[in-house]
Design a protein around this motif. Structure first.
Motif, PDB file in Angstrom:
ATOM      1  N   ARG A   9      65.396-100.833  76.753  1.00  0.00           N
ATOM      2  CA  ARG A   9      66.631-100.163  77.161  1.00  0.00           C
ATOM      3  C   ARG A   9      67.779-100.529  76.229  1.00  0.00           C
ATOM      4  O   ARG A   9      68.531 -99.661  75.773  1.00  0.00           O
ATOM      5  CB  ARG A   9      66.969-100.562  78.597  1.00  0.00           C
ATOM      6  N   VAL A  10      67.928-101.824  75.949  1.00  0.00           N
ATOM      7  CA  VAL A  10      69.008-102.288  75.066  1.00  0.00           C
ATOM      8  C   VAL A  10      68.838-101.706  73.671  1.00  0.00           C
ATOM      9  O   VAL A  10      69.813-101.271  73.043  1.00  0.00           O
ATOM     10  CB  VAL A  10      69.025-103.835  75.022  1.00  0.00           C
ATOM     11  N   LEU A  15      70.807 -98.006  69.564  1.00  0.00           N
ATOM     12  CA  LEU A  15      70.495 -96.960  68.584  1.00  0.00           C
ATOM     13  C   LEU A  15      71.316 -95.696  68.835  1.00  0.00           C
ATOM     14  O   LEU A  15      71.853 -95.092  67.896  1.00  0.00           O
ATOM     15  CB  LEU A  15      68.995 -96.638  68.640  1.00  0.00           C
ATOM     16  N   LEU A  16      71.443 -95.305  70.092  1.00  0.00           N
ATOM     17  CA  LEU A  16      72.241 -94.127  70.432  1.00  0.00           C
ATOM     18  C   LEU A  16      73.721 -94.355  70.123  1.00  0.00           C
ATOM     19  O   LEU A  16      74.407 -93.455  69.617  1.00  0.00           O
ATOM     20  CB  LEU A  16      72.057 -93.779  71.911  1.00  0.00           C
ATOM     21  N   ALA A  17      74.200 -95.578  70.423  1.00  0.00           N
ATOM     22  CA  ALA A  17      75.600 -95.903  70.125  1.00  0.00           C
ATOM     23  C   ALA A  17      75.853 -95.871  68.614  1.00  0.00           C
ATOM     24  O   ALA A  17      76.899 -95.368  68.153  1.00  0.00           O
ATOM     25  CB  ALA A  17      75.943 -97.279  70.693  1.00  0.00           C
ATOM     26  N   LEU A  22      77.998 -93.183  63.789  1.00  0.00           N
ATOM     27  CA  LEU A  22      77.744 -92.598  62.469  1.00  0.00           C
ATOM     28  C   LEU A  22      78.269 -91.163  62.405  1.00  0.00           C
ATOM     29  O   LEU A  22      78.821 -90.744  61.370  1.00  0.00           O
ATOM     30  CB  LEU A  22      76.243 -92.631  62.163  1.00  0.00           C
ATOM     31  N   ILE A  23      78.093 -90.422  63.487  1.00  0.00           N
ATOM     32  CA  ILE A  23      78.636 -89.055  63.527  1.00  0.00           C
ATOM     33  C   ILE A  23      80.158 -89.094  63.426  1.00  0.00           C
ATOM     34  O   ILE A  23      80.771 -88.284  62.726  1.00  0.00           O
ATOM     35  CB  ILE A  23      78.192 -88.346  64.818  1.00  0.00           C
ATOM     36  N   SER A  36      85.889 -92.325  68.667  1.00  0.00           N
ATOM     37  CA  SER A  36      84.988 -93.418  68.315  1.00  0.00           C
ATOM     38  C   SER A  36      84.680 -94.253  69.548  1.00  0.00           C
ATOM     39  O   SER A  36      85.379 -94.201  70.560  1.00  0.00           O
ATOM     40  CB  SER A  36      85.622 -94.307  67.244  1.00  0.00           C
ATOM     41  N   LEU A  37      83.616 -95.046  69.445  1.00  0.00           N
ATOM     42  CA  LEU A  37      83.261 -95.933  70.551  1.00  0.00           C
ATOM     43  C   LEU A  37      84.356 -96.965  70.808  1.00  0.00           C
ATOM     44  O   LEU A  37      84.563 -97.380  71.955  1.00  0.00           O
ATOM     45  CB  LEU A  37      81.946 -96.647  70.247  1.00  0.00           C
TER      46      LEU A  37
END
Length: 257
Positions: A9-10, A15-17, A22-23, A36-37
């Motif tokens: 899960r982590v 990876l998704l974050a 990156l986008i 941005s995050l």
């Protein structure tokens, strides 16, 4: 929850974050519509510290908890009642067939007219969205239990009520848990939709109202902060409540595949 599942899960969340960031760094989208995050995290922390998001989160959770409790009692009553009469079972199956496909949002105009735009209206919408999948899963669970279970109970001299609560209900527990998980997810969808349409309730509002307000003022980091809270709660409930209940069920009732 197993350690391997936690690590998986982590890993995928990181990876998704990273993909999101990156986008953002690619510059293909304006920061106004794709924050941005860091911005999302800042808004999330600020909203939690100043109490704005905390109050609305507690309000939403209280409504969902109340709606799930009501739905659970109704689902158990309807499913158990159907077990004693074929006519009642036919009625309940017909109600499920009629109401289950009907989205809660379609009932909102009627609910507004009948009960106004208060807490009661949101509860009605959530209970409608949650009740029918619970009943459907319980009915499926009862009907899928092998007949030999009931016959064994009769051979041991168990009454009909004893067979129901000591054999049928435990055997249908996996279906009940599946219905509860579906109901939990549908409760969030119904709640957010209702809060966005009904607005603040008792001058508080919930997460849906928080997200709606942020959208009105084009505060996209705030919108994503609200969505992030919903996602985090969903993961915590799925991994640390439902998983534990299912593991206990497997250990106690021996329902290992």
């Amino acid at each position: 929850m197993k350690k391997s599942k936690i690590l998986q899960r982590v890993f995928w969340i990181i990876l998704l974050a990273l993909g999101w960031q990156l986008i953002f760094w690619s510059g293909r989208f304006s920061p106004l519509v794709f924050p941005s995050l860091l911005e999302i995290g800042q808004v999330l922390i600020e909203s939690l510290i100043n109490g704005e998001l905390s109050r609305q989160l507690l309000f939403s959770l209280s409504i969902i908890g109340q709606a799930l409790f009501i739905s659970l009692l109704l689902a158990l009553f309807l499913s158990l009642t159907a077990h004693f009469s074929e006519n009642i079972a036919g009625l309940i199956d017909t109600l499920v067939a009629l109401a289950h496909p009907l989205p809660g949002i379609a009932l909102m105009p009627l609910v507004l007219i009948w009960s106004g735009a208060g807490r009661q209206a949101i509860l009605v919408i959530i209970v409608h969205s949650v009740l029918w999948p619970m009943v459907l899963n319980l009915r499926t669970g009862f009907s899928s239990i092998p007949e030999i279970y009931r016959l064994v109970g009769q051979n041991y001299g168990l009454s009909r009520l004893q067979i129901l609560f000591q054999i049928m209900v435990p055997a249908a527990l996996p279906y009940f848990l599946a219905g509860l998980k579906i109901g939990w997810a549908r409760a969030w969808r119904a709640l957010i939709s209702a809060e966005m349409l009904f607005g603040a309730v008792n001058s508080v509002g919930g997460l849906g109202w928080y997200i709606f307000q942020k959208r009105v003022f084009f505060d996209l980091p705030g919108v994503f902060a609200g969505i992030t809270v919903i996602v985090i709660i969903g993961i915590l409930v799925e991994d640390f409540i439902f998983d534990k209940i299912e593991n206990k069920t497997v250990q106690k009732w021996g329902m290992e595949s």
